[in-house]
Design a protein around this motif. Sequence first.
Motif, PDB file in Angstrom:
ATOM      1  N   ALA A 114       0.758  -1.060  -0.033  1.00  0.00           N
ATOM      2  CA  ALA A 114       0.182  -0.023   0.021  1.00  0.00           C
ATOM      3  C   ALA A 114       1.007   1.304  -0.014  1.00  0.00           C
ATOM      4  N   ALA A 115       2.087   1.245   0.698  1.00  0.00           N
ATOM      5  CA  ALA A 115       2.751   2.229   0.813  1.00  0.00           C
ATOM      6  C   ALA A 115       3.593   2.632  -0.610  1.00  0.00           C
ATOM      7  N   ARG A 116       3.760   1.397  -1.227  1.00  0.00           N
ATOM      8  CA  ARG A 116       4.514   1.652  -2.524  1.00  0.00           C
ATOM      9  C   ARG A 116       3.499   2.237  -3.471  1.00  0.00           C
ATOM     10  N   ALA A 117       2.022   2.048  -3.482  1.00  0.00           N
ATOM     11  CA  ALA A 117       1.279   2.494  -4.340  1.00  0.00           C
ATOM     12  C   ALA A 117       0.931   4.261  -4.033  1.00  0.00           C
ATOM     13  N   ARG A 118       1.306   4.426  -2.796  1.00  0.00           N
ATOM     14  CA  ARG A 118       1.371   5.966  -2.532  1.00  0.00           C
ATOM     15  C   ARG A 118       2.823   6.576  -2.672  1.00  0.00           C
ATOM     16  N   GLY A 119       3.543   6.058  -3.520  1.00  0.00           N
ATOM     17  CA  GLY A 119       4.889   6.364  -3.855  1.00  0.00           C
ATOM     18  C   GLY A 119       6.132   6.228  -2.840  1.00  0.00           C
ATOM     19  N   VAL A 120       5.962   5.554  -1.802  1.00  0.00           N
ATOM     20  CA  VAL A 120       6.696   5.375  -0.780  1.00  0.00           C
ATOM     21  C   VAL A 120       7.655   3.967  -1.329  1.00  0.00           C
ATOM     22  N   VAL A 121       8.802   4.334  -1.584  1.00  0.00           N
ATOM     23  CA  VAL A 121       9.576   3.047  -2.273  1.00  0.00           C
ATOM     24  C   VAL A 121      10.423   2.415  -1.255  1.00  0.00           C
ATOM     25  N   ASP A 122      11.241   3.344  -0.593  1.00  0.00           N
ATOM     26  CA  ASP A 122      11.715   2.831   0.740  1.00  0.00           C
ATOM     27  C   ASP A 122      11.191   2.892   1.934  1.00  0.00           C
ATOM     28  N   LEU A 123      10.351   1.807   2.308  1.00  0.00           N
ATOM     29  CA  LEU A 123       9.554   2.238   3.724  1.00  0.00           C
ATOM     30  C   LEU A 123      10.403   2.506   5.018  1.00  0.00           C
ATOM     31  N   VAL A 124      11.590   1.583   5.118  1.00  0.00           N
ATOM     32  CA  VAL A 124      12.295   1.896   6.246  1.00  0.00           C
ATOM     33  C   VAL A 124      12.928   3.367   6.391  1.00  0.00           C
ATOM     34  N   ARG A 125      13.192   3.850   5.184  1.00  0.00           N
ATOM     35  CA  ARG A 125      14.084   5.143   5.031  1.00  0.00           C
ATOM     36  C   ARG A 125      12.862   6.010   5.208  1.00  0.00           C
ATOM     37  N   ALA A 126      11.815   6.009   4.495  1.00  0.00           N
ATOM     38  CA  ALA A 126      10.728   6.901   4.604  1.00  0.00           C
ATOM     39  C   ALA A 126      10.244   6.943   6.087  1.00  0.00           C
ATOM     40  N   GLY A 127      10.224   6.010   7.043  1.00  0.00           N
ATOM     41  CA  GLY A 127       9.775   5.866   8.210  1.00  0.00           C
ATOM     42  C   GLY A 127      10.730   6.840   9.076  1.00  0.00           C
ATOM     43  N   GLU A 128      11.835   7.362   8.527  1.00  0.00           N
ATOM     44  CA  GLU A 128      12.725   8.216   9.378  1.00  0.00           C
ATOM     45  C   GLU A 128      12.423   9.687   9.061  1.00  0.00           C
ATOM     46  N   LEU A 129      11.609   9.691   7.784  1.00  0.00           N
ATOM     47  CA  LEU A 129      11.182  11.368   7.737  1.00  0.00           C
ATOM     48  C   LEU A 129      10.304  12.024   8.465  1.00  0.00           C
ATOM     49  N   ARG A 130      10.533  13.135   9.077  1.00  0.00           N
ATOM     50  CA  ARG A 130       9.452  13.730   9.866  1.00  0.00           C
ATOM     51  C   ARG A 130       9.080  15.106   9.138  1.00  0.00           C
ATOM     52  N   TRP A 131       7.912  15.526   9.546  1.00  0.00           N
ATOM     53  CA  TRP A 131       7.598  16.843   8.984  1.00  0.00           C
ATOM     54  C   TRP A 131       6.955  17.631   9.972  1.00  0.00           C
ATOM     55  N   ALA A 132       6.826  18.782   9.422  1.00  0.00           N
ATOM     56  CA  ALA A 132       6.069  19.820  10.605  1.00  0.00           C
ATOM     57  C   ALA A 132       5.739  21.072   9.695  1.00  0.00           C
ATOM     58  N   GLN A 133       4.795  21.774  10.301  1.00  0.00           N
ATOM     59  CA  GLN A 133       4.080  22.748   9.458  1.00  0.00           C
ATOM     60  C   GLN A 133       3.781  24.085  10.152  1.00  0.00           C
ATOM     61  N   ASP A 134       3.688  25.223   9.620  1.00  0.00           N
ATOM     62  CA  ASP A 134       3.056  26.394  10.077  1.00  0.00           C
ATOM     63  C   ASP A 134       2.181  27.064   9.232  1.00  0.00           C
ATOM     64  N   ALA A 135       1.696  27.968   9.052  1.00  0.00           N
ATOM     65  CA  ALA A 135       0.532  28.717   8.463  1.00  0.00           C
ATOM     66  C   ALA A 135       0.697  28.804   6.853  1.00  0.00           C
ATOM     67  N   ASP A 136       2.183  28.762   6.485  1.00  0.00           N
ATOM     68  CA  ASP A 136       2.501  28.946   5.087  1.00  0.00           C
ATOM     69  C   ASP A 136       3.421  28.122   4.540  1.00  0.00           C
ATOM     70  N   ARG A 137       3.976  27.147   5.434  1.00  0.00           N
ATOM     71  CA  ARG A 137       4.989  26.206   4.599  1.00  0.00           C
ATOM     72  C   ARG A 137       4.985  24.770   5.340  1.00  0.00           C
ATOM     73  N   VAL A 138       5.357  23.699   4.720  1.00  0.00           N
ATOM     74  CA  VAL A 138       5.643  22.460   5.180  1.00  0.00           C
ATOM     75  C   VAL A 138       7.023  22.245   4.968  1.00  0.00           C
ATOM     76  N   ALA A 139       7.546  21.672   6.312  1.00  0.00           N
ATOM     77  CA  ALA A 139       9.015  21.452   6.460  1.00  0.00           C
ATOM     78  C   ALA A 139       9.049  19.703   6.464  1.00  0.00           C
ATOM     79  N   LEU A 140      10.116  18.995   5.620  1.00  0.00           N
ATOM     80  CA  LEU A 140      10.510  17.768   5.902  1.00  0.00           C
ATOM     81  C   LEU A 140      11.911  17.736   6.263  1.00  0.00           C
ATOM     82  N   PHE A 141      12.109  16.480   7.158  1.00  0.00           N
ATOM     83  CA  PHE A 141      13.421  16.398   7.806  1.00  0.00           C
ATOM     84  C   PHE A 141      13.838  15.026   7.709  1.00  0.00           C
ATOM     85  N   LEU A 142      14.934  14.783   7.208  1.00  0.00           N
ATOM     86  CA  LEU A 142      15.585  13.501   6.806  1.00  0.00           C
ATOM     87  C   LEU A 142      16.770  13.322   7.380  1.00  0.00           C
TER      88      LEU A 142
END
Length: 237
Positions: A114-142
Amino acid sequence: MRRNAMLARLVLAHAVAAVAALCPTTPLHAKFRAPRIIRTAAGEDEDDLAALDAAAKAAQSSADAQNADAAAAPPLGDDDPFWAAVADARIVEGGGASYNRGRVVDASRADAEAARARGVVDLVRAGELRWAQDADRVALFLPVSEETKARSIDVDVTPRALSLSVDGAPILERAPLRHGVDGEGSSWTLEDVASRCLVLELPKLDDAIVWASLLDGRSREEIEDELAMQFGREMEE
């Protein structure tokens, strides 16, 4: 005739005297002023409109936040030291504490297919990704190693999809984003956030929306079909 004229003048004089007796200190013309127009102080109309607009945006954001789906991983607690580091880095306001944030996917619970169908190729590595947001932007951290160089990172952002690879290994491949972003206005850097991280900033196309998750819960094909239909309708209009 002369007698009638004298009587008429006498009646008129009595009438004027009667009116004067009713309001002896007020000139007669003052009784017929135009109604006073109450003008709103400058800026009050704009303030009222701004308040209504803010209320509408809050309602929209709240409704969107309630529609969180399985694409969102459980949020990390505010006591997690990573968020303190994000706040210190001032990448997003307050470290995103006032908004939804967390891991992009929960690798321990997610279904790989299911993750692959959403474009998540490396599930383990993607699990290390964190994200945050404020009013005008989204930030991704790897998190990346100290040896990782800028030339080994490949990022491709479109208004509704994200591709990311490090050292030639894809992590996300056209993964559908929850909402629209400004692909051309996006940027990334390598910096210290608790540890060395790839930091990707995605400006929101609509700052009225609080994202419930980074990725959309639908498959890439479903997103593409919807966008194709929307594009077709816009062309027809």
